[in-house]
Scaffold this motif. Structure first.
Motif, PDB file in Angstrom:
ATOM      1  N   GLY A 114     -26.921 106.000  14.983  1.00 47.49           N
ATOM      2  CA  GLY A 114     -25.745 105.193  15.289  1.00 47.49           C
ATOM      3  C   GLY A 114     -26.053 104.015  16.189  1.00 47.49           C
ATOM      4  O   GLY A 114     -27.133 103.907  16.785  1.00 47.49           O
ATOM      5  N   SER A 137     -20.123 103.306  17.251  1.00 51.07           N
ATOM      6  CA  SER A 137     -19.412 103.743  18.447  1.00 51.07           C
ATOM      7  C   SER A 137     -19.024 102.496  19.235  1.00 51.07           C
ATOM      8  O   SER A 137     -19.744 101.489  19.205  1.00 51.07           O
ATOM      9  CB  SER A 137     -20.280 104.641  19.325  1.00 51.07           C
ATOM     10  OG  SER A 137     -20.700 105.798  18.643  1.00 51.07           O
ATOM     11  N   LEU A 157     -20.104 107.846  22.697  1.00 49.56           N
ATOM     12  CA  LEU A 157     -21.235 107.723  21.787  1.00 49.56           C
ATOM     13  C   LEU A 157     -21.202 108.796  20.707  1.00 49.56           C
ATOM     14  O   LEU A 157     -20.998 109.987  20.993  1.00 49.56           O
ATOM     15  CB  LEU A 157     -22.557 107.841  22.551  1.00 49.56           C
ATOM     16  CG  LEU A 157     -22.849 106.784  23.618  1.00 49.56           C
ATOM     17  CD1 LEU A 157     -24.229 107.017  24.202  1.00 49.56           C
ATOM     18  CD2 LEU A 157     -22.736 105.385  23.059  1.00 49.56           C
ATOM     19  N   THR A 161     -26.988 108.338  18.509  1.00 48.77           N
ATOM     20  CA  THR A 161     -26.902 106.890  18.698  1.00 48.77           C
ATOM     21  C   THR A 161     -28.222 106.392  19.283  1.00 48.77           C
ATOM     22  O   THR A 161     -28.719 106.929  20.274  1.00 48.77           O
ATOM     23  CB  THR A 161     -25.732 106.524  19.629  1.00 48.77           C
ATOM     24  OG1 THR A 161     -24.510 106.922  19.006  1.00 48.77           O
ATOM     25  CG2 THR A 161     -25.695 105.025  19.904  1.00 48.77           C
TER      26      THR A 161
END
Length: 395
Positions: A114, A137, A157, A161
């Motif tokens: 992410g 995010s 988050l 990520t």
């Protein structure tokens, strides 16, 4: 008290309607003043046009490479202006900064990882994540002592990520990060093992004279080794149409990943862009000083005028030529459409992640800005009168 100082460099209104300008062609057949996309209406320094003329006069426009002089100018500029000492091999040249954002997302994350970004934010931040099909995010950007700052909340988050997109100075909002704020960002990145892609394209457009731009990567070696810094002369000197940007990547592994993703997909910078960038960095500072003085006058005018209009508020702008205007009190569904009908073409806040705001580009002639503000004020006064009449009828 706002005091106007005429400026022969930036006051003239230059007709851009027939110049293949995205900014002006949007409303080519309408009486709408374009105050949206982030390019200015100012003629570039004569040293840039002289350098381009000299290149044109040579008459051959084959493949080129980054001039050693340009690389040296960037190194000197970073050391002198920002006390950041970089090496020539850290610099990767790009034909635009947005492709640099997209390259960071695609080269520094895997499909199952992410990316986190502040929101509201410059639209390519979010679109780069969506296009790469990475998990998004967001960190909410809120007012903190009259300054727009992201809330560094690890609970925001998504799992796995890997990358953080930072915008310094912040667009929209115009915040210039202080050292302590950047150190907090670094601690957040270290805690969550994030690489930081820092878009610093507006770093030369500081409106607060006591403000200092601090590159994220210059904080310490930890910041440098987990960072990609994106810069360009395009906003500063109004040469965005030529396309010369730079990624500064100290970490050799990150740099290899970035270059590998770039190969065969992202074209090299064209020779005219190199010529313009070199002339800008070598000779453009006196012109830039004049531009900053002009933009500071416009900022003062905006702060005075916008905050006296019904429904609108504008908080201090520390950098950029982009005013992030709060229109949440307006009794309309779409502030952007409202002002467009009034003859002022602004950027819709929805593009950045908040539909209750509008963004106004004030890098234009004084006369055009005054007229835009006049149209906005008249439209809002009429709206306020109509709203008052409706409320009275309902009593």
């Amino acid at each position: 008290m706002y005091q106007r100082q005429p400026n022969p460099l930036f006051d003239p209104i230059i007709n851009r309607r027939d110049s293949n300008s995205i900014k002006w062609s949007k409303y080519a057949h309408q009486d709408v003043l374009p105050m949206w996309i982030a390019d200015s209406d100012f003629k570039v320094p004569t040293e840039i046009t002289d350098a381009l003329h000299q290149h044109v006069d040579h008459g051959i426009f084959g493949y080129g490479h980054a001039p050693e002089r340009l690389t040296q100018l960037i190194i000197e500029r970073m050391a002198k202006k920002h006390q950041w000492h970089i090496e020539p091999e850290w610099i990767v040249y790009l034909p635009g900064l947005v492709c640099g954002i997209n390259l960071c997302v695609r080269s520094l994350t895997e499909p199952d990882q992410g990316v986190v970004t502040p929101k509201p934010i410059y639209p390519p931040f979010m679109s780069s994540i969506k296009l790469a099909k990475r998990t998004l995010s967001t960190l909410p950007v809120t007012l903190n002592h009259q300054r727009w700052l992201p809330e560094l909340d690890g609970n925001q988050l998504a799992n796995n990520t890997r990358l953080m997109l930072l915008c310094n100075p912040l667009n929209p909002g115009g915040t210039v990060y202080r050292r302590q704020e950047l150190e907090q960002t670094l601690a957040f990145a270290e805690q969550h093992d994030l690489v930081v892609c820092s878009d610093e394209i507006h770093c030369d457009l500081l409106l607060d004279e006591d403000a200092h731009h601090i590159p994220f990567a210059s904080l310490n070696d930890s910041a440098a080794q987990r960072s990609v810094t994106l810069i360009a002369p395009s906003k500063t000197f109004n040469i965005a149409g030529l396309g010369a940007s730079m990624a500064i990547i100290p970490n050799p592994q990150l740099r290899r990943q970035f270059i590998k993703t770039k190969l065969g997909i992202v074209p090299d910078v064209n020779v005219f862009a190199y010529t313009a960038a070199q002339a800008a960095y070598e000779h453009g500072q006196p012109w830039l000083n004049e531009q900053l003085a002009y933009l500071r006058q416009h900022r003062e005018l905006l702060m005075n005028e916008i905050n006296m209009m019904p429904y609108l508020s504008l908080h201090p702008i520390e950098a950029t030529y982009l005013a992030w205007i709060d229109a949440s009190q307006m009794p309309v569904q779409n502030p952007h459409s409202f002002f467009e009908k009034a003859g002022v073409g602004l950027s819709p806040g929805a593009d950045f992640g908040n539909k209750h705001f509008i963004r106004l580009n004030f890098a234009c002639s004084h006369e055009l800005l005054v007229e835009a503000l006049r149209r906005m004020r008249l439209a809002l006064e009429q709206l306020a009168a109509e709203n008052s009449t409706t409320e009275n009828k309902g009593k």
